[in-house]
Write an enzyme that holds these catalytic residues in place. Structure first.
Site, PDB file in Angstrom:
ATOM      1  N   CYS A 184      25.842  44.493  13.263  1.00 35.93           N
ATOM      2  CA  CYS A 184      26.077  43.835  14.555  1.00 35.93           C
ATOM      3  C   CYS A 184      26.050  44.831  15.714  1.00 35.93           C
ATOM      4  CB  CYS A 184      27.421  43.117  14.483  1.00 35.93           C
ATOM      5  SG  CYS A 184      27.958  42.486  16.052  1.00 35.93           S
TER       6      CYS A 184
ATOM      7  N   CYS B 151      23.586  42.014  16.843  1.00 36.34           N
ATOM      8  CA  CYS B 151      24.077  41.244  17.999  1.00 36.34           C
ATOM      9  C   CYS B 151      24.100  42.036  19.304  1.00 36.34           C
ATOM     10  CB  CYS B 151      25.498  40.752  17.756  1.00 36.34           C
ATOM     11  SG  CYS B 151      25.973  40.503  16.047  1.00 36.34           S
TER      12      CYS B 151
ATOM     13  N   LYS C  44      20.637  43.464  20.640  1.00 31.29           N
ATOM     14  CA  LYS C  44      19.784  42.291  20.840  1.00 31.29           C
ATOM     15  C   LYS C  44      20.174  41.539  22.100  1.00 31.29           C
ATOM     16  CE  LYS C  44      21.413  38.458  19.594  1.00 31.29           C
ATOM     17  NZ  LYS C  44      21.370  37.779  18.351  1.00 31.29           N
TER      18      LYS C  44
ATOM     19  N   TYR D 189      15.586  33.380  13.414  1.00 33.31           N
ATOM     20  CA  TYR D 189      16.156  33.591  14.742  1.00 33.31           C
ATOM     21  C   TYR D 189      15.944  35.031  15.205  1.00 33.31           C
ATOM     22  CZ  TYR D 189      20.606  35.890  13.348  1.00 33.31           C
ATOM     23  OH  TYR D 189      21.546  36.763  12.884  1.00 33.31           O
TER      24      TYR D 189
ATOM     25  N   GLU E 163      14.135  35.738  18.726  1.00 32.83           N
ATOM     26  CA  GLU E 163      14.911  36.456  19.750  1.00 32.83           C
ATOM     27  C   GLU E 163      14.168  37.724  20.188  1.00 32.83           C
ATOM     28  OE1 GLU E 163      19.522  35.222  18.689  1.00 32.83           O
ATOM     29  OE2 GLU E 163      18.730  37.061  17.870  1.00 32.83           O
TER      30      GLU E 163
ATOM     31  N   HIS F  73      32.094  20.518  38.046  1.00 34.08           N
ATOM     32  CA  HIS F  73      30.858  20.392  38.816  1.00 34.08           C
ATOM     33  C   HIS F  73      30.701  21.602  39.730  1.00 34.08           C
ATOM     34  CE1 HIS F  73      27.461  18.164  40.291  1.00 34.08           C
ATOM     35  NE2 HIS F  73      27.850  18.346  41.543  1.00 34.08           N
TER      36      HIS F  73
ATOM     37  N   GLU G  51      28.849  20.167  32.048  1.00 36.22           N
ATOM     38  CA  GLU G  51      29.371  18.844  32.426  1.00 36.22           C
ATOM     39  C   GLU G  51      28.499  17.715  31.863  1.00 36.22           C
ATOM     40  OE1 GLU G  51      29.225  17.572  36.618  1.00 36.22           O
ATOM     41  OE2 GLU G  51      27.869  19.246  37.010  1.00 36.22           O
TER      42      GLU G  51
HETATM   43  P1  FAD Z   1      27.184  44.659   8.026  1.00 35.58           P
HETATM   44  O1  FAD Z   1      27.650  44.554   9.422  1.00 35.58           O
HETATM   45  O2  FAD Z   1      25.726  44.696   7.804  1.00 35.58           O
HETATM   46  O3  FAD Z   1      27.848  45.980   7.425  1.00 35.58           O
HETATM   47  C1  FAD Z   1      27.566  46.478   6.151  1.00 35.58           C
HETATM   48  C2  FAD Z   1      27.723  47.985   6.180  1.00 35.58           C
HETATM   49  O4  FAD Z   1      27.784  48.478   4.849  1.00 35.58           O
HETATM   50  C3  FAD Z   1      26.561  48.692   6.853  1.00 35.58           C
HETATM   51  O5  FAD Z   1      27.017  49.688   7.714  1.00 35.58           O
HETATM   52  C4  FAD Z   1      25.810  49.303   5.678  1.00 35.58           C
HETATM   53  O6  FAD Z   1      25.057  50.437   6.044  1.00 35.58           O
HETATM   54  C5  FAD Z   1      26.949  49.634   4.763  1.00 35.58           C
HETATM   55  N1  FAD Z   1      26.596  49.793   3.349  1.00 35.58           N
HETATM   56  C6  FAD Z   1      25.691  49.090   2.631  1.00 35.58           C
HETATM   57  N2  FAD Z   1      25.709  49.516   1.353  1.00 35.58           N
HETATM   58  C7  FAD Z   1      26.643  50.488   1.279  1.00 35.58           C
HETATM   59  C8  FAD Z   1      27.141  51.293   0.208  1.00 35.58           C
HETATM   60  N3  FAD Z   1      26.695  51.156  -1.041  1.00 35.58           N
HETATM   61  N4  FAD Z   1      28.106  52.208   0.494  1.00 35.58           N
HETATM   62  C9  FAD Z   1      28.585  52.349   1.737  1.00 35.58           C
HETATM   63  N5  FAD Z   1      28.159  51.617   2.777  1.00 35.58           N
HETATM   64  C10 FAD Z   1      27.208  50.679   2.546  1.00 35.58           C
HETATM   65  N6  FAD Z   1      25.554  37.678  14.219  1.00 35.58           N
HETATM   66  C11 FAD Z   1      26.206  37.037  15.214  1.00 35.58           C
HETATM   67  O7  FAD Z   1      27.309  36.546  14.996  1.00 35.58           O
HETATM   68  N7  FAD Z   1      25.661  36.930  16.466  1.00 35.58           N
HETATM   69  C12 FAD Z   1      24.466  37.468  16.773  1.00 35.58           C
HETATM   70  O8  FAD Z   1      24.007  37.352  17.902  1.00 35.58           O
HETATM   71  C13 FAD Z   1      23.767  38.160  15.752  1.00 35.58           C
HETATM   72  N8  FAD Z   1      22.585  38.752  16.013  1.00 35.58           N
HETATM   73  C14 FAD Z   1      21.948  39.464  15.046  1.00 35.58           C
HETATM   74  C15 FAD Z   1      20.746  40.072  15.357  1.00 35.58           C
HETATM   75  C16 FAD Z   1      20.073  40.800  14.403  1.00 35.58           C
HETATM   76  C17 FAD Z   1      18.789  41.477  14.766  1.00 35.58           C
HETATM   77  C18 FAD Z   1      20.617  40.901  13.090  1.00 35.58           C
HETATM   78  C19 FAD Z   1      19.890  41.682  12.035  1.00 35.58           C
HETATM   79  C20 FAD Z   1      21.813  40.304  12.767  1.00 35.58           C
HETATM   80  C21 FAD Z   1      22.497  39.580  13.739  1.00 35.58           C
HETATM   81  N9  FAD Z   1      23.704  38.940  13.465  1.00 35.58           N
HETATM   82  C22 FAD Z   1      24.358  38.250  14.462  1.00 35.58           C
HETATM   83  C23 FAD Z   1      24.283  38.954  12.117  1.00 35.58           C
HETATM   84  C24 FAD Z   1      25.435  39.985  12.008  1.00 35.58           C
HETATM   85  O9  FAD Z   1      24.988  41.235  12.423  1.00 35.58           O
HETATM   86  C25 FAD Z   1      25.920  40.021  10.572  1.00 35.58           C
HETATM   87  O10 FAD Z   1      26.265  38.723  10.162  1.00 35.58           O
HETATM   88  C26 FAD Z   1      27.140  40.919  10.389  1.00 35.58           C
HETATM   89  O11 FAD Z   1      26.878  42.222  10.810  1.00 35.58           O
HETATM   90  C27 FAD Z   1      27.558  40.920   8.921  1.00 35.58           C
HETATM   91  O12 FAD Z   1      28.632  41.784   8.724  1.00 35.58           O
HETATM   92  P2  FAD Z   1      28.897  42.445   7.298  1.00 35.58           P
HETATM   93  O13 FAD Z   1      30.222  43.129   7.417  1.00 35.58           O
HETATM   94  O14 FAD Z   1      28.714  41.455   6.244  1.00 35.58           O
HETATM   95  O15 FAD Z   1      27.731  43.510   7.111  1.00 35.58           O
HETATM   96  P1  NA7 Z   2      15.627  33.617   7.464  1.00 39.17           P
HETATM   97  O1  NA7 Z   2      16.374  32.563   8.128  1.00 39.17           O
HETATM   98  O2  NA7 Z   2      15.776  33.843   5.994  1.00 39.17           O
HETATM   99  O3  NA7 Z   2      14.073  33.376   7.829  1.00 39.17           O
HETATM  100  C1  NA7 Z   2      13.027  34.151   7.366  1.00 39.17           C
HETATM  101  C2  NA7 Z   2      11.788  33.827   8.187  1.00 39.17           C
HETATM  102  O4  NA7 Z   2      10.702  34.634   7.794  1.00 39.17           O
HETATM  103  C3  NA7 Z   2      11.334  32.389   8.043  1.00 39.17           C
HETATM  104  O5  NA7 Z   2      10.730  32.001   9.228  1.00 39.17           O
HETATM  105  C4  NA7 Z   2      10.325  32.502   6.913  1.00 39.17           C
HETATM  106  O6  NA7 Z   2       9.370  31.485   6.914  1.00 39.17           O
HETATM  107  C5  NA7 Z   2       9.675  33.810   7.262  1.00 39.17           C
HETATM  108  N1  NA7 Z   2       9.104  34.477   6.098  1.00 39.17           N
HETATM  109  C6  NA7 Z   2       9.740  34.756   4.948  1.00 39.17           C
HETATM  110  N2  NA7 Z   2       8.908  35.403   4.118  1.00 39.17           N
HETATM  111  C7  NA7 Z   2       7.723  35.515   4.775  1.00 39.17           C
HETATM  112  C8  NA7 Z   2       6.476  36.076   4.441  1.00 39.17           C
HETATM  113  N3  NA7 Z   2       6.291  36.654   3.260  1.00 39.17           N
HETATM  114  N4  NA7 Z   2       5.481  36.027   5.353  1.00 39.17           N
HETATM  115  C9  NA7 Z   2       5.674  35.428   6.538  1.00 39.17           C
HETATM  116  N5  NA7 Z   2       6.833  34.875   6.909  1.00 39.17           N
HETATM  117  C10 NA7 Z   2       7.844  34.919   6.033  1.00 39.17           C
HETATM  118  O7  NA7 Z   2      15.831  35.000   8.157  1.00 39.17           O
HETATM  119  P2  NA7 Z   2      16.994  35.785   8.801  1.00 39.17           P
HETATM  120  O8  NA7 Z   2      17.384  36.862   7.868  1.00 39.17           O
HETATM  121  O9  NA7 Z   2      16.558  36.211  10.134  1.00 39.17           O
HETATM  122  O10 NA7 Z   2      18.195  34.792   8.966  1.00 39.17           O
HETATM  123  C11 NA7 Z   2      19.271  34.860   8.085  1.00 39.17           C
HETATM  124  C12 NA7 Z   2      20.250  33.759   8.374  1.00 39.17           C
HETATM  125  O11 NA7 Z   2      20.587  33.772   9.731  1.00 39.17           O
HETATM  126  C13 NA7 Z   2      19.732  32.384   8.080  1.00 39.17           C
HETATM  127  O12 NA7 Z   2      20.221  31.976   6.841  1.00 39.17           O
HETATM  128  C14 NA7 Z   2      20.261  31.513   9.217  1.00 39.17           C
HETATM  129  O13 NA7 Z   2      21.386  30.766   8.802  1.00 39.17           O
HETATM  130  C15 NA7 Z   2      20.704  32.470  10.252  1.00 39.17           C
HETATM  131  P3  NA7 Z   2       9.602  30.085   6.119  1.00 39.17           P
HETATM  132  O14 NA7 Z   2      10.408  29.225   7.038  1.00 39.17           O
HETATM  133  O15 NA7 Z   2      10.308  30.421   4.862  1.00 39.17           O
HETATM  134  O16 NA7 Z   2       8.212  29.592   5.904  1.00 39.17           O
END
Ligand code: FAD
Ligand code: NA7
Length: 651
Positions: A214, A219, A222, A355, A359, A626, A631
């Site tokens: 995040c 988050c 982004k 998403y 985004e 408003h 609203e």
């Molecule tokens: P993470 O935050 O991924 O943390 C896991 C940590 O564990 C990482 O630092 C990783 O490096 C570490 N790790 C992994 N394996 C090991 C290991 N073996 N030993 C030690 N450390 C390890 N969520 C929202 O709510 N709002 C948003 O707008 C939003 N935007 C997003 C945009 C993007 C591009 C992405 C990719 C995600 C976004 N998310 C958003 C999702 C959000 O970031 C995740 O849901 C959240 O970070 C999950 O938290 P977590 O604690 O499960 O894992």
């Molecule tokens: P998602 O929600 O798992 O989506 C993956 C996207 O990538 C989706 O549009 C897929 O298309 C596409 N996709 C997957 N594999 C391929 C390949 N091989 N080639 C082209 N396109 C592909 O991704 P996120 O990780 O971003 O989201 C995770 C969660 O966040 C999700 O569960 C939501 O609840 C919010 P598809 O629709 O399968 O044809």
């Protein structure tokens, strides 16, 4: 498939076995100067095969040891064996928890069977262990039971270390949203807590600091880049409000990323300080189970440490998926790389329609770049499809190109550089091939749970073999009772930061603070930060129809025109509000959807109302503010069923 676990209770590893394993490892380390797992030391071919044999055997034996120390009763069983079923039925009737390992369902089952025979000198199944002692098969269990000795065996004092023998009360693997929240909460109850966090570099070599996805690559950057894009629109709108801005305004990618990365750096630092203040020990090491209660931590220089704990929390999150086509790992970037890219990506192809894909495509286009999105099937799978398509239409209107029903087949580098030039070959559903040149290809095709390389098999934790996700019960407990999991690694749960944080905090309170409150995964609000933001809470229209049936659903909807957009005279009838109500339940709002500026700010409040059981009547009784976008939800009167006009001509 792995072991099937019916019931279970945690116990500890036989210390003599641990010792011999350690001696074995020490001998190997002396020989190779590094650990056997990581070293390729020089040996001749004959020694090589002996080495492989020893390693394989030791691995399987270690696995058996891990299984038999997982529960008081462990049954090595085969799904086809009658006596195995009978012995499990016996334990079920006695209401005794046990851990069943279905050997014939495991990929390494034959090796495990061989090692088990070697260890027990028995060839029959089931093979039952009680308190880590080999007891025998079905007949042996029945005999013990008949003689009244079975209960006695279970009551014998366990030869296990006291809780004080562990280094920590709780070890959290993963210092992201969920892991940090849980660890700090647990420490509030005077528990000894260790957090391991380690970022394996992306294939492009990108790394980051403490805090997880995040903060570093999700988050936060982004939303800030989305804001940078919105400012361009604000600049355009400003002229109608009297601002005389230079017409040739330029965006500087480097300044934007530097500012954002500086802010992220400050957050990384704050996380470290906050762990220290909360007396949580932090290790910047990659964690993996080496024994049921023991973790190995390896830092970036390869230095290894071991830690034991009474309980564990897996919060390792996810990492971006790759396509598995020529050139993807070499030349493509993912969201892990984009936010700290030291140069503007230029003409960009975004692959995927998640998403994350939309985004990123949205803000890149908003910054003035030439952006194409390659879509395999639909936009935003899992989200309300009417809203998803409106998002796509709006993005298209603002210059994002969509290549629908295409799949990439090859990525080639034409020219290195920052950015360089890449040639993308793709094929459509009807077999048409296209080739096009881009500066950058961004993959956003989903994310994989980081669960396959952390020794979960050694600890006996079951994962969904296909998705890598961890199934848990309502208390975020895995099949191994002392091991918990939260956040993005969970099966069938929402992947959002506030969800991971809430689950982590509540778990710590249940483990150490006598709380019984569990995380409520229903009606979780979310926002997609596309150029026209989308806020949602509850069910999509498709899911509501499926759940309640067409006759029991009433959908109220309307377009609306934000006042701020009227003066620059743009985008009327683009913002849209929709509530889905269950007519069988007092028109309770089961789905809330809005396309609007600041959609997240709007949705948050209505999500609280939905938690309180919001009905359409209550919405109608609410007096609006408003003139604001929200609203509109207090005045929705047209139902979709009626087909009445919802177009707006003014505010
Ligand atoms: P993470 O935050 O991924 O943390 C896991 C940590 O564990 C990482 O630092 C990783 O490096 C570490 N790790 C992994 N394996 C090991 C290991 N073996 N030993 C030690 N450390 C390890 N969520 C929202 O709510 N709002 C948003 O707008 C939003 N935007 C997003 C945009 C993007 C591009 C992405 C990719 C995600 C976004 N998310 C958003 C999702 C959000 O970031 C995740 O849901 C959240 O970070 C999950 O938290 P977590 O604690 O499960 O894992
Ligand atoms: P998602 O929600 O798992 O989506 C993956 C996207 O990538 C989706 O549009 C897929 O298309 C596409 N996709 C997957 N594999 C391929 C390949 N091989 N080639 C082209 N396109 C592909 O991704 P996120 O990780 O971003 O989201 C995770 C969660 O966040 C999700 O569960 C939501 O609840 C919010 P598809 O629709 O399968 O044809």
């Amino acid at each position: 498939m792995g072991n099937s676990v019916r019931k279970g209770k945690a116990v500890f590893v036989d210390q003599t076995q641990v010792k011999s394993l350690q001696l074995y490892k020490a001998a190997m380390e002396d020989h190779c100067s590094e650990s056997p797992e990581t070293t390729k030391c020089k040996r001749d071919g004959n020694q090589d095969s002996q080495w492989k044999n020893i390693e394989e055997k030791s691995g399987v034996k270690r696995k058996i040891q891990a299984y038999i120390s997982t529960s008081d009763v462990v049954i090595f069983s085969k799904t086809t064996c009658d006596n195995c079923t009978k012995v499990k039925d016996f334990f079920d009737t006695m209401d005794l928890p046990y851990f069943a390992v279905e050997v014939d369902q495991m990929a390494d089952g034959p090796k495990l069977e061989e090692a088990l025979c070697e260890q027990t000198m028995e060839t029959t199944f089931p093979c039952v262990f009680v308190k880590q002692k080999h007891i025998g098969d079905y007949d042996d269990i029945m005999k013990l039971s008949k003689d009244g000795l079975f209960q006695k065996l279970l009551e014998t004092k366990e030869d296990k270390p006291s809780q004080d023998a562990y280094d920590y009360d709780l070890i959290v693997i993963g210092g992201g949203s969920g892991g940090l929240a849980a660890s700090k909460e647990a420490a509030k109850y005077d528990k000894k807590v260790l957090v391991l966090d380690f970022v394996s570099p992306s294939p492009q070599g990108t790394k980051w600091g403490l805090g997880g996805t995040c903060v570093n690559v999700g988050c936060i950057p982004k939303k800030l880049m989305h804001q940078a894009a919105l400012l361009r629109q604000a600049l355009k709108d400003s002229s109608k409000y009297g601002w005389q801005v230079e017409t040739n305004v330029q965006h500087n990618w480097e300044i934007m990323t530097d500012s954002i990365q500086d802010y992220i750096g400050s957050l990384n630092w704050n996380y470290r300080v906050s762990l220290m203040e909360n007396k949580v020990k932090y290790e910047n090491g990659y964690g993996e189970f080496v024994e049921p209660h023991k973790i190995k931590s390896t830092n970036s220089r390869g230095k290894v440490k071991f830690f034991t704990a009474e309980k564990f929390l897996i919060a390792t999150g996810e990492r971006p998926r790759y396509l598995g086509i020529p050139g993807d790992k070499e030349y493509c970037i993912t969201s892990d790389d984009l936010f700290s890219l030291p140069y503007s990506p230029g003409k960009t192809l975004v692959i995927g329609a998640s998403y994350v894909a939309l985004e990123c495509a949205g803000f890149l286009a908003g910054l003035g770049l030439d952006v194409t999105v390659m879509v395999r099937s639909i936009l935003l799978r899992g989200f309300d499809q009417q809203m998803a398509n409106k998002i796509g239409d709006y993005m298209e209107q603002y210059g994002v190109k969509f290549l629908r029903h295409f799949l990439p087949t090859k990525i080639e580098q034409i020219e290195a550089g920052t950015p360089g030039k890449l040639m993308v070959t793709a094929r459509s559903n009807d077999g048409t091939e296209m080739r096009e040149e881009y500066n950058t290809v961004l993959l956003a095709i989903g994310r994989d749970a980081c669960t396959r390389k952390i020794g979960l098999d050694i600890a006996g934790v079951k994962i969904n073999e296909k998705s890598g996700k961890i199934p848990v019960n309502d208390g975020e407990q895995t099949n191994v009772p002392y091991i918990y999991a939260i956040g993005d690694v969970l099966e069938d749960k929402l992947e959002l930061t506030p969800v991971a944080i809430q689950a982590g905090r509540l778990l710590a309170r249940r483990l150490y603070g006598h709380s019984t409150v569990t995380c409520d995964y229903v009606n979780v609000p979310t926002t997609v930060f596309t150029p026209l933001e989308y806020g949602a809470c509850g069910l999509s229209e498709e899911k509501a129809l499926m759940k309640y049936g067409d006759a029991n659903i009433e959908v109220y909807h309307s377009f609306f025109w934000p006042l701020e957009w009227t003066v620059p005279s743009r985008d009327n009838n683009k913002c849209y509000a929709k509530v889905i109500c269950n007519t069988k339940d007092n028109e309770r709002v089961v789905g809330f959807h809005v396309l609007a500026p600041n959609a997240g700010e709007i949705t948050q409040g209505f999500a609280a109302a939905m938690k309180c059981g919001l009905t359409k009547d209550q919405l109608d009784c609410t007096i609006g503010i408003h003139p604001v976008c929200a609203e509109i939800f207090t005045t929705l009167s047209v139902t979709k069923r009626s087909g009445g006009s919802i177009l707006q001509s003014g505010c």
